[in-house]
Design a protein around this motif. Structure first.
Motif, short mmCIF file in Angstrom:
data_model
loop_
_atom_site.label_atom_id
_atom_site.label_comp_id
_atom_site.label_asym_id
_atom_site.label_seq_id
_atom_site.Cartn_x
_atom_site.Cartn_y
_atom_site.Cartn_z
N ILE A 1 0.87 -1.18 0.00
CA ILE A 1 0.00 0.00 0.00
C ILE A 1 0.90 1.23 0.00
N ILE A 2 0.66 2.11 -0.97
CA ILE A 2 1.46 3.33 -1.07
C ILE A 2 0.49 4.52 -1.00
N PRO A 3 0.48 5.23 0.14
CA PRO A 3 -0.47 6.32 0.32
C PRO A 3 -0.05 7.61 -0.39
N PHE A 4 -1.05 8.38 -0.81
CA PHE A 4 -0.81 9.76 -1.25
C PHE A 4 -1.94 10.62 -0.70
N CYS A 5 -1.56 11.83 -0.25
CA CYS A 5 -2.46 12.64 0.55
C CYS A 5 -2.41 14.10 0.12
N SER A 6 -3.58 14.71 0.00
CA SER A 6 -3.64 16.16 -0.19
C SER A 6 -4.11 16.76 1.14
N HIS A 7 -3.64 17.95 1.43
CA HIS A 7 -3.97 18.56 2.72
C HIS A 7 -3.84 20.08 2.63
N GLY A 8 -4.37 20.73 3.63
CA GLY A 8 -4.29 22.18 3.70
C GLY A 8 -3.30 22.65 4.73
N ASN A 9 -2.18 22.02 4.85
CA ASN A 9 -1.07 22.29 5.78
C ASN A 9 -1.01 21.30 6.93
N GLY A 10 -1.86 20.29 6.94
CA GLY A 10 -1.85 19.28 8.00
C GLY A 10 -0.88 18.14 7.72
N MET A 11 -0.16 18.22 6.59
CA MET A 11 0.76 17.16 6.19
C MET A 11 0.04 15.81 6.20
N LEU A 12 0.72 14.75 6.60
CA LEU A 12 0.11 13.42 6.62
C LEU A 12 -0.69 13.17 7.90
N GLY A 13 -0.48 14.00 8.92
CA GLY A 13 -1.16 13.77 10.19
C GLY A 13 -0.91 12.35 10.67
N GLU A 14 -1.97 11.68 11.08
CA GLU A 14 -1.89 10.29 11.55
C GLU A 14 -2.34 9.31 10.47
N THR A 15 -2.46 9.79 9.22
CA THR A 15 -3.08 8.96 8.18
C THR A 15 -2.32 7.67 7.88
N VAL A 16 -1.00 7.73 7.84
CA VAL A 16 -0.23 6.52 7.54
C VAL A 16 -0.36 5.52 8.68
N ALA A 17 -0.32 6.02 9.91
CA ALA A 17 -0.53 5.13 11.07
C ALA A 17 -1.93 4.52 11.02
N ARG B 1 4.10 1.64 2.46
CA ARG B 1 5.34 2.29 2.01
C ARG B 1 5.29 3.80 2.19
N GLU B 2 6.36 4.48 1.80
CA GLU B 2 6.49 5.93 1.95
C GLU B 2 5.38 6.67 1.22
N ALA B 3 4.72 7.55 1.94
CA ALA B 3 3.60 8.31 1.39
C ALA B 3 4.07 9.59 0.70
N LEU B 4 3.19 10.10 -0.15
CA LEU B 4 3.39 11.41 -0.78
C LEU B 4 2.38 12.36 -0.16
N SER B 5 2.86 13.52 0.28
CA SER B 5 2.03 14.53 0.91
C SER B 5 2.10 15.81 0.08
N VAL B 6 0.95 16.33 -0.33
CA VAL B 6 0.90 17.51 -1.19
C VAL B 6 -0.04 18.54 -0.58
N THR B 7 0.41 19.77 -0.48
CA THR B 7 -0.41 20.85 0.05
C THR B 7 -1.36 21.36 -1.03
N TYR B 8 -2.64 21.38 -0.70
CA TYR B 8 -3.71 21.83 -1.60
C TYR B 8 -3.58 21.14 -2.96
N SER B 9 -3.47 21.90 -4.05
CA SER B 9 -3.43 21.30 -5.38
C SER B 9 -2.01 20.95 -5.83
N GLY B 10 -1.01 21.33 -5.05
CA GLY B 10 0.37 20.96 -5.37
C GLY B 10 1.12 21.95 -6.24
N GLY B 11 0.42 22.83 -6.90
CA GLY B 11 1.08 23.84 -7.72
C GLY B 11 1.71 23.29 -8.99
N SER B 12 2.57 24.10 -9.59
CA SER B 12 3.14 23.77 -10.91
C SER B 12 4.15 22.63 -10.87
N SER B 13 4.67 22.29 -9.70
CA SER B 13 5.67 21.21 -9.60
C SER B 13 5.04 19.86 -9.30
#
Length: 187
Positions: free
Chosen positions: A129-145, A157-169
């Motif tokens: 399981i490979i998590p990916f998460c969008s957030h408004g500055n809360g990062m991953l919180g307790e979601t992976v746990a 496995r290692e999660a990806l954390s993206v703030t809001y829409s992630g922007g141009s990158s």
């Protein structure tokens, strides 16, 4: 000479069998996501494009409101009651997938309750399981746990954390993350 040919053919057949068995053990890859604002959906779409994986949206039988204020009240109600909202989403062939990328927004520093419903509806034993998460500055919180607790026999496995829409990158960030997991699709 005849004996050498038999040995050679046997070796070819055996190595072909090994490659085939390894490919079957690896299984397929699934991108599954829950999204309300569209940020996680956008991430899932990019991941699907870059991996060639199957993609499925987690949909509730009774979706949360389109009104943001009401949605927050409904989500908080489900959180406080530890609800597992019923889903429309059903994956009949989950056993075919060895890797499942699970996307969600971070709500109240934990998973949205429909994601719990999804995770608790299938046996993820031995799956990656490979998590990916969008957030408004809360990062991953307790979601992976939370995922680890819901799927104790999975390889989270290692999660990806993206703030809001992630922007141009965003696309480059996702691509780098997929490379770490050896999931980048080669055309």
């Amino acid at each position: 000479m005849k004996q050498k040919i038999i040995i050679l053919v046997s070796l070819i057949l055996l190595s072909g069998y090994s490659f085939s068995a390894a490919a079957q053990q690896q299984g397929k890859t699934l991108v599954v996501y829950f999204s309300e604002s569209g940020n996680t959906r956008n991430m899932a779409t990019i991941i699907q494009e870059l991996t060639g994986a199957d993609i499925v949206e987690i949909e509730m039988q009774n979706p949360y409101s389109d009104n943001y204020s009401t949605l927050l009240d409904e989500a908080e109600r489900d959180l406080l009651s530890n609800a597992r909202p019923p889903l429309r989403t059903q994956i009949d062939n989950m056993d075919e997938y060895s890797t499942v990328l699970v996307g969600y927004p971070n709500w109240y520093a934990i998973l949205p309750m429909p994601v719990y419903t999804f995770l608790e509806s299938y046996d993820f034993s031995g799956k990656r399981i490979i998590p990916f998460c969008s957030h408004g500055n809360g990062m991953l919180g307790e979601t992976v746990a939370n995922i680890c607790k819901s799927c104790p026999n999975a390889n989270v496995r290692e999660a990806l954390s993206v703030t809001y829409s992630g922007g141009s990158s965003l696309r480059n960030e996702i691509q780098s993350w997929l490379i770490k997991h050896n999931l980048l699709y080669n055309n």
